[in-house]
Enzyme design. Structure first.
Site, PDB file in Angstrom:
ATOM      1  N   VAL A 129      22.479   5.600   0.554  1.00 38.49           N
ATOM      2  CA  VAL A 129      22.525   4.326   1.298  1.00 38.49           C
ATOM      3  C   VAL A 129      22.562   3.112   0.377  1.00 38.49           C
ATOM      4  CG1 VAL A 129      21.423   5.314   3.351  1.00 38.49           C
ATOM      5  CG2 VAL A 129      20.004   4.148   1.649  1.00 38.49           C
TER       6      VAL A 129
ATOM      7  N   LEU B 183      13.857   4.484   5.887  1.00 36.95           N
ATOM      8  CA  LEU B 183      12.807   5.194   5.144  1.00 36.95           C
ATOM      9  C   LEU B 183      13.294   5.669   3.787  1.00 36.95           C
ATOM     10  CD1 LEU B 183      11.793   5.340   8.170  1.00 36.95           C
ATOM     11  CD2 LEU B 183      10.713   7.505   7.561  1.00 36.95           C
TER      12      LEU B 183
ATOM     13  N   SER C 259      13.867   6.212   0.206  1.00 37.51           N
ATOM     14  CA  SER C 259      13.338   5.758  -1.091  1.00 37.51           C
ATOM     15  C   SER C 259      12.540   6.904  -1.690  1.00 37.51           C
ATOM     16  CB  SER C 259      12.386   4.562  -0.937  1.00 37.51           C
ATOM     17  OG  SER C 259      11.746   4.285  -2.172  1.00 37.51           O
TER      18      SER C 259
ATOM     19  N   LYS D  29      17.457   0.330  -6.670  1.00 36.87           N
ATOM     20  CA  LYS D  29      18.703   0.154  -5.915  1.00 36.87           C
ATOM     21  C   LYS D  29      18.510   0.446  -4.421  1.00 36.87           C
ATOM     22  CE  LYS D  29      22.741   1.424  -7.646  1.00 36.87           C
ATOM     23  NZ  LYS D  29      23.760   2.270  -8.342  1.00 36.87           N
TER      24      LYS D  29
ATOM     25  N   TYR E  35       8.911   0.599  -7.982  1.00 32.94           N
ATOM     26  CA  TYR E  35       8.679   0.924  -6.568  1.00 32.94           C
ATOM     27  C   TYR E  35       8.071  -0.275  -5.854  1.00 32.94           C
ATOM     28  CZ  TYR E  35       6.784   3.651  -2.577  1.00 32.94           C
ATOM     29  OH  TYR E  35       6.463   4.146  -1.333  1.00 32.94           O
TER      30      TYR E  35
HETATM   31  P1  NAD Z   1      10.300  11.647   0.662  1.00 35.55           P
HETATM   32  O1  NAD Z   1      10.670  11.581  -0.770  1.00 35.55           O
HETATM   33  O2  NAD Z   1       9.884  12.969   1.235  1.00 35.55           O
HETATM   34  O3  NAD Z   1      11.460  11.066   1.575  1.00 35.55           O
HETATM   35  C1  NAD Z   1      12.328  10.055   1.160  1.00 35.55           C
HETATM   36  C2  NAD Z   1      13.734  10.442   1.598  1.00 35.55           C
HETATM   37  O4  NAD Z   1      14.649   9.403   1.223  1.00 35.55           O
HETATM   38  C3  NAD Z   1      14.231  11.729   0.938  1.00 35.55           C
HETATM   39  O5  NAD Z   1      14.759  12.601   1.902  1.00 35.55           O
HETATM   40  C4  NAD Z   1      15.304  11.235  -0.039  1.00 35.55           C
HETATM   41  O6  NAD Z   1      16.289  12.207  -0.291  1.00 35.55           O
HETATM   42  C5  NAD Z   1      15.813  10.012   0.702  1.00 35.55           C
HETATM   43  N1  NAD Z   1      16.479   9.038  -0.173  1.00 35.55           N
HETATM   44  C6  NAD Z   1      15.990   8.454  -1.304  1.00 35.55           C
HETATM   45  N2  NAD Z   1      16.897   7.617  -1.833  1.00 35.55           N
HETATM   46  C7  NAD Z   1      17.976   7.657  -1.010  1.00 35.55           C
HETATM   47  C8  NAD Z   1      19.229   7.003  -1.016  1.00 35.55           C
HETATM   48  N3  NAD Z   1      19.583   6.150  -1.991  1.00 35.55           N
HETATM   49  N4  NAD Z   1      20.104   7.268  -0.010  1.00 35.55           N
HETATM   50  C9  NAD Z   1      19.779   8.129   0.976  1.00 35.55           C
HETATM   51  N5  NAD Z   1      18.601   8.786   1.033  1.00 35.55           N
HETATM   52  C10 NAD Z   1      17.709   8.552   0.046  1.00 35.55           C
HETATM   53  O7  NAD Z   1       9.132  10.576   0.873  1.00 35.55           O
HETATM   54  P2  NAD Z   1       8.269  10.233   2.180  1.00 35.55           P
HETATM   55  O8  NAD Z   1       6.843  10.411   1.804  1.00 35.55           O
HETATM   56  O9  NAD Z   1       8.798  10.910   3.375  1.00 35.55           O
HETATM   57  O10 NAD Z   1       8.524   8.654   2.272  1.00 35.55           O
HETATM   58  C11 NAD Z   1       9.388   8.094   3.255  1.00 35.55           C
HETATM   59  C12 NAD Z   1       9.271   6.588   3.220  1.00 35.55           C
HETATM   60  O11 NAD Z   1       7.926   6.188   3.512  1.00 35.55           O
HETATM   61  C13 NAD Z   1       9.621   5.983   1.855  1.00 35.55           C
HETATM   62  O12 NAD Z   1      10.338   4.778   2.067  1.00 35.55           O
HETATM   63  C14 NAD Z   1       8.269   5.675   1.248  1.00 35.55           C
HETATM   64  O13 NAD Z   1       8.348   4.590   0.352  1.00 35.55           O
HETATM   65  C15 NAD Z   1       7.451   5.336   2.482  1.00 35.55           C
HETATM   66  N6  NAD Z   1       6.014   5.568   2.225  1.00 35.55           N
HETATM   67  C16 NAD Z   1       5.504   6.844   2.178  1.00 35.55           C
HETATM   68  C17 NAD Z   1       4.146   7.022   1.929  1.00 35.55           C
HETATM   69  C18 NAD Z   1       3.522   8.389   1.874  1.00 35.55           C
HETATM   70  O14 NAD Z   1       2.307   8.481   1.642  1.00 35.55           O
HETATM   71  N7  NAD Z   1       4.220   9.481   2.097  1.00 35.55           N
HETATM   72  C19 NAD Z   1       3.321   5.912   1.719  1.00 35.55           C
HETATM   73  C20 NAD Z   1       3.893   4.648   1.754  1.00 35.55           C
HETATM   74  C21 NAD Z   1       5.237   4.483   2.044  1.00 35.55           C
END
Ligand code: NAD
Ligand code: UDP
Length: 331
Positions: A70, A86, A88, A104, A158
């Site tokens: 994305v 979501l 990242s 990015k 981040y």
């Molecule tokens: P995760 O790594 O399991 O999921 C992130 C997903 O984003 C993955 O499937 C990855 O392949 C996809 N992704 C990353 N960069 C991408 C790109 N450029 N294009 C398309 N897809 C891309 O992590 P998660 O724990 O499920 O986190 C999901 C979101 O929630 C993130 O934005 C994270 O910052 C936020 N978050 C999570 C937590 C937590 O404790 N798990 C806490 C705070 C914030």
């Protein structure tokens, strides 16, 4: 007469785009939305996500998967009611390994996701993070706290990406009138966290179940507050239903030192793994606990799963995963 925001309250069937939907949280959210009759399009480049996470959803005709980064121009054909952004890397070891990709996706990726929402007349939700508070000098952290972030430290890639993505989301709201939400997610755990993602919950559980030492960084006196993924998904759904444009913390205020958390995992898993003290990573926040007054008052949300219960369920899931991984091939 209903306001524009009210008419957007999720009523089935909506069509929702989830960037990062093949990840840990995104796959749970996709599953929950499909269960309620909505249509879900997951856009993911699988950099830290897995097709396994969405494998059970792929036979549903209301589910679509687009393999795409994305940070490049984002095109989704047809009507879209919501863009849930979501995508990242989220685990410290992931974003330390992928610093430029993380910046990015937080900047260009958020711009593309906002652009898609605007072009489709859709509402937009940004998955932000408690990391915007950095190593907080205020405890617990309310949304009004501006944070204490080292922009040039290793975690800055981040933290600053998410801070920029919040600023861009508010700019789209103010300049273009986009219907936006910002959720600041605190440490979330549960089934489907990658065993090797380096986060404390997955690391300690896998170490406990495999008899390896639990790797405590520093003296383990830093704190975190852990929420079960089902509570987060419920909070996200409530936030979508309420036109709150300022950030909202979603997290469980049950706070543990990392050492106490290691001891909890050992007790609940019945493991006798030793504790192994390792160097503390640079800029590791010393304390973290959400002030959830805003979520309580505006959304009527609070966590329902006690940490002990959620960790039991997560241990049970990892036991099955690890058994499958070492089971002999039946063929
Ligand atoms: P995760 O790594 O399991 O999921 C992130 C997903 O984003 C993955 O499937 C990855 O392949 C996809 N992704 C990353 N960069 C991408 C790109 N450029 N294009 C398309 N897809 C891309 O992590 P998660 O724990 O499920 O986190 C999901 C979101 O929630 C993130 O934005 C994270 O910052 C936020 N978050 C999570 C937590 C937590 O404790 N798990 C806490 C705070 C914030
Ligand atoms: N941590 C630890 N051992 C590990 C992994 C993490 O002691 O094997 C610590 C880490 O230093 C931090 C806390 O646990 O203080 C939470 O780390 P995590 O990576 O889960 O998420 P963070 O909240 O730092 O983003």
């Amino acid at each position: 007469m209903k306001s524009e925001d009210e008419t957007r309250r999720p009523q089935a069937p909506l069509r929702l785009v989830i960037t990062g939907g093949a990840g840990f949280i995104g796959s749970h959210l996709a599953e929950d939305l499909l269960r309620d009759g909505h249509r879900v399009v997951v856009v993911d480049n699988l950099v830290t996500g897995k097709l396994d996470n969405i494998a059970p959803l792929r036979s549903d005709p209301r589910f679509e998967f687009i393999h795409h980064d994305v940070s490049n121009h984002l095109h989704v054909a047809g009507p879209v009611d919501w863009v849930l952004h979501l995508a990242s890397p989220a685990s410290p070891i992931d974003y330390l390994n992928l610093p430029i990709q993380t910046l990015k996706v937080g900047s260009l990726g958020t711009h593309n996701a906002l652009g898609l929402a605007r072009a489709k007349g859709a509402a937009f939700l940004l998955a932000s993070t408690s990391e915007v508070y950095g190593d907080p000098a205020v405890h617990p952290q309310p949304e009004t706290y501006w944070g204490h972030v080292n922009p040039i430290g290793p975690r800055g890639v981040y933290d600053e990406a998410k801070r920029f993505s919040e600023a861009l989301t508010m700019a789209y709201h103010r300049q273009h009138g986009l219907d936006t939400r910002i959720v600041r997610i605190f440490n979330t755990y549960g089934p489907r966290m990658r065993a090797q993602d380096g986060r404390v919950v997955s690391s300690f559980i896998v170490q406990a179940l495999t008899g390896e030492p639990l790797t405590i960084f520093g003296q383990g006196q830093q704190t975190r507050s852990f929420q079960f993924v089902s509570d987060l998904v419920r909070g996200l759904r409530l936030l979508m239903a309420h036109p709150v444009h300022d950030p909202v913390n979603i997290g469980n205020p049950e706070e543990f030192t990392i050492k106490a958390f290691a001891e909890l995992v050992l007790r609940l898993s019945g493991s006798s793994s030793p504790l192994s003290f390792q160097p503390l990573p640079e800029d590791d926040p010393r304390q973290r606990r959400p002030d959830i007054t805003r979520a309580r008052e505006l959304l009527g949300w609070e966590p329902g799963v006690r940490v002990e219960e959620g960790i039991r369920q997560t241990i049970a899931w990892y036991r099955r995963e690890l058994d499958l991984a070492i089971a002999p091939d039946p063929t």
